[in-house]
Design an enzyme around this catalytic site. Sequence first.
Site, short mmCIF file in Angstrom:
data_model
loop_
_atom_site.label_atom_id
_atom_site.label_comp_id
_atom_site.label_asym_id
_atom_site.label_seq_id
_atom_site.Cartn_x
_atom_site.Cartn_y
_atom_site.Cartn_z
N SER A 55 27.93 35.50 47.39
CA SER A 55 29.38 35.52 47.19
C SER A 55 30.08 34.31 47.80
O SER A 55 29.66 33.77 48.82
CB SER A 55 29.97 36.80 47.80
OG SER A 55 29.76 36.85 49.19
N HIS A 59 34.70 33.08 56.83
CA HIS A 59 34.59 33.89 58.03
C HIS A 59 35.78 33.61 58.94
O HIS A 59 36.12 32.45 59.18
CB HIS A 59 33.28 33.59 58.76
CG HIS A 59 32.07 33.76 57.88
ND1 HIS A 59 31.75 34.95 57.27
CD2 HIS A 59 31.14 32.87 57.49
CE1 HIS A 59 30.66 34.79 56.55
NE2 HIS A 59 30.27 33.53 56.66
#
Length: 383
Positions: A55, A59
């Site tokens: 994907s 973060h």
Amino acid sequence: MGTHPRGASVIAKTNTSLEQWISQNPECLGSKVMERFSGKLPFLFKVLSVNISLSIQAHPNKALAEELHRRDAAHYADSNHKPEMAIALSAFEGLCGFRPAAEIAEHLQTTAELQAVVGTDNVTSFVQAVHGSSGALSTAVSLQQCFAALMQCPRETVREKLASLESRLQTDAACNYSWCSTIAQPPAARLFLRLYKQFPGDVGCFAIFFLNHMKLKPGEAMFLGPNVPHAYLYGDCIECMACSDNTVRAGLTPKFIDVPTLCAMLDYRCRTVDENKFTPVQQGGAGGAGVSVYDPAVPDFSVLRVELAAGEMDYTLPLVDSASILLTVQGEADAYSGSLGEEPIYVTRGTVLFISAGESLHLKLKKAGGSGMVMFRAYCQLS
């Protein structure tokens, strides 16, 4: 390889979890790591073999990770940040960071379907920002508007426009990609067709026109800091990261996508492919070893790549003042350490060793004149 609860390592002979062993022997971490990370191993070490694209994601930094965990623990089970490093083992493809602004503008202007989902006004605003027009928004602000418009576009419209673009590219039998006006764009078109085949109708297929397409040779790396959009597309890599599973996804996935959080958090700075590569420091090791040091600007982890030439018979890993995990990817040897007594451990491709802080490990290589040995070592280098 590590202590994260979603995939904790175990000690082979005893089947004891590494987390439990560390809690019983906290001095193994080293005093600095033990104090800085509250008695926990701060990194995760992985080997990834990517055949179908993973994907597009980013973060959060530490503060946002804690906030997301408080707000929605069901989707954000970790409160830790997750900076990570990918080091290519084979020819490796990924996406990393936003392309140079001029490239994105070219894609927006020459791809009618992309322009339709982003919106003409947003495209015009971004092009003006790139050209430095008087009164224009900053490039980063305008880029955020364009990317948010893409991510917020109704899914049915996205699917319709993706199908239209896929059909148009497939019928370009001569592969000249006549819709493109620069030499740099046909590779993006080919990448689009690859990803569309894997994820038909997924908004991530449009996102690739915004993001750098990285092609790494073995040993090359990319560091994925907080809020940098990225994806792994194909190939084998070593991955090291902070001990976390905190991910905000953008596309190429059936999993949960948090569009408002994603669009607000991303780093919208535009960089080139080369600027997104991480260059290791080369060191000459004892005994003819070649040592590459991947030391990003985060406290949680560093990685050493150690290569021993064919014909080398002995090598001693240098002492480090933190616990480390050693992975062998090529070659074979007997490993000797004071904590092992006189009995060595046989190491070969796929062997993983946990080494306590300050512990020496001596290797006696097998098969003199063979193919040598390659190892990766994750550790925590604190000053």
